[in-house]
Design a protein around this motif. Sequence first.
Motif, PDB file in Angstrom:
ATOM      1  N   ALA A  94       0.886  -1.125  -0.019  1.00  0.00           N
ATOM      2  CA  ALA A  94      -0.015  -0.230   0.070  1.00  0.00           C
ATOM      3  C   ALA A  94       0.860   1.352   0.152  1.00  0.00           C
ATOM      4  O   ALA A  94       2.029   1.115   0.086  1.00  0.00           O
TER       5      ALA A  94
ATOM      6  N   GLU B  29      -0.989  -3.498   8.753  1.00  0.00           N
ATOM      7  CA  GLU B  29      -2.100  -4.047   9.506  1.00  0.00           C
ATOM      8  C   GLU B  29      -2.950  -4.940   8.479  1.00  0.00           C
ATOM      9  O   GLU B  29      -3.176  -5.765   9.281  1.00  0.00           O
ATOM     10  N   PHE B  30      -2.856  -4.737   7.251  1.00  0.00           N
ATOM     11  CA  PHE B  30      -3.392  -5.750   6.314  1.00  0.00           C
ATOM     12  C   PHE B  30      -2.690  -7.168   6.469  1.00  0.00           C
ATOM     13  O   PHE B  30      -3.252  -7.993   6.579  1.00  0.00           O
TER      14      PHE B  30
ATOM     15  N   ASP C 181       0.786   3.546   2.016  1.00  0.00           N
ATOM     16  CA  ASP C 181       0.851   3.499   3.592  1.00  0.00           C
ATOM     17  C   ASP C 181       1.344   2.385   4.069  1.00  0.00           C
ATOM     18  O   ASP C 181       0.707   1.520   4.205  1.00  0.00           O
TER      19      ASP C 181
ATOM     20  N   SER D  91       1.917   1.756   7.177  1.00  0.00           N
ATOM     21  CA  SER D  91       1.205   1.165   8.275  1.00  0.00           C
ATOM     22  C   SER D  91       0.044   0.533   7.890  1.00  0.00           C
ATOM     23  O   SER D  91      -0.487  -0.666   8.462  1.00  0.00           O
ATOM     24  N   LYS D  92      -0.851   0.772   6.789  1.00  0.00           N
ATOM     25  CA  LYS D  92      -1.930   0.002   6.029  1.00  0.00           C
ATOM     26  C   LYS D  92      -1.712  -1.279   5.684  1.00  0.00           C
ATOM     27  O   LYS D  92      -2.473  -2.177   5.730  1.00  0.00           O
TER      28      LYS D  92
END
Length: 431
Positions: free
Chosen positions: A137, A145-146, A139, A141-142
């Motif tokens: 991504a 998290e995914f 980002d 951090s996204k």
Amino acid sequence: RLLWDSSLLLDNKKLLREFGPLFESVRSLRESGPLKNKIISFRDSDYQEKIVRLLNFTQRLKSLVGQEEIAQALRLLDLTQRLKSLVGQEEIAQALRCPVGPGLRWGICSAGKISHDFTVALRTLPAEHHQVVAVAARDLSKAQEFAQTHKILRAYGSYEELARDPDIDVVYVGTIHPHHLQVSLLFMEHNKNILCEKPLAMNLREVNELLDGAWKSKVFLMEAVWTRFFPASLEISRLLSQNAVGKLKFFRAEFGVNLLGVSRSVKKDLGGGALLDIGIYCIQMALMVFDGERPESIQATGVLLDTGVDEAIVVTLRFSGQRLAVCTCTISAELPNEALIVGTSGTIKVPAHLWCPTSLIVSGVETQFPLPPPDLPLNFLNSTGMRYEAEEESRRMSHADSQLLAEIMDDARRQVGVIYDQDIAPAAALH
């Protein structure tokens, strides 16, 4: 040779069409050197693809001619003895136990809602055949998290990093529409196969650019029009091919949901508009029903939002033989979301959620096509049905299908006055 012999024995034209090209590929493979080492080693990707298809042919034959017929054909051919003469009993057994080597290794591009659902859908398939090894991504951090949610080992903060990962066979592109072109071209530059969400691109010019790129890079590319691969959709095609409702005369489909509060659906720079977002499902189904035929005429009328995208649009396609398809879509109201196919002796109805169908009513008789359950909550209805497109080899959504779909939508948009920036100038690169 076994494939070809069984086709001739069964005198099955569909079987001959299905496996004729594969027979030629395997024959050329055999003539290029000892077959034994190529079956067992799986070292060369080109050989791997051909041999894997050869070793998996039994299941595909069953779906075409029936289990008992293929069992009889295999007995007639004495498959075991022939295979033993090629590579030896123990070695072929070892090869058959490894039908796809380490499994198809997926990379997920974008950590949004649709990518979540696709990843969940992949887990309904055998783990030895499909593995998600990385997600990217813009980002980081996204992406992280995914990756944590789906137990994926690698998370990247750029698409470039995903493209450079040497352990990925195919990338699922789940970005918003305007990014499909540049992101997919990026993966092509790194020789990655691509399953790209619909619409494949913003217009026909971009679609052609992607198809040219795939051809030059020698990579697989398919538009992920997931509806086409549902068992219910396959049954529609089967029924029409057998004239189960007589001569096809009329098709109607409508798709309407209130998406006015969803920014990507209403903003022009995000690729918004009823036609590209949800109307595409109605148009593609019409083309599937009419077997990929180019319509003789396209007539469209609609109304626009203040943002310049279509709020609602009706597209009428006239096909040869005085046959019609009427497609209605809106992002401002709920519609029945049904489809109806009318023949001279019967009807086929998709009674609900035509974009992800799980039932059909054929001349009054309903049949259910249940989907496997998810192991995590989904964002969209029936998303485990995306499993079917992950196994596809583009026969049901060919490059020609994508071109015709884009051409029709371009014409319809032009008639109602929807013009995107991509219709004027090429999209900027996005890594």
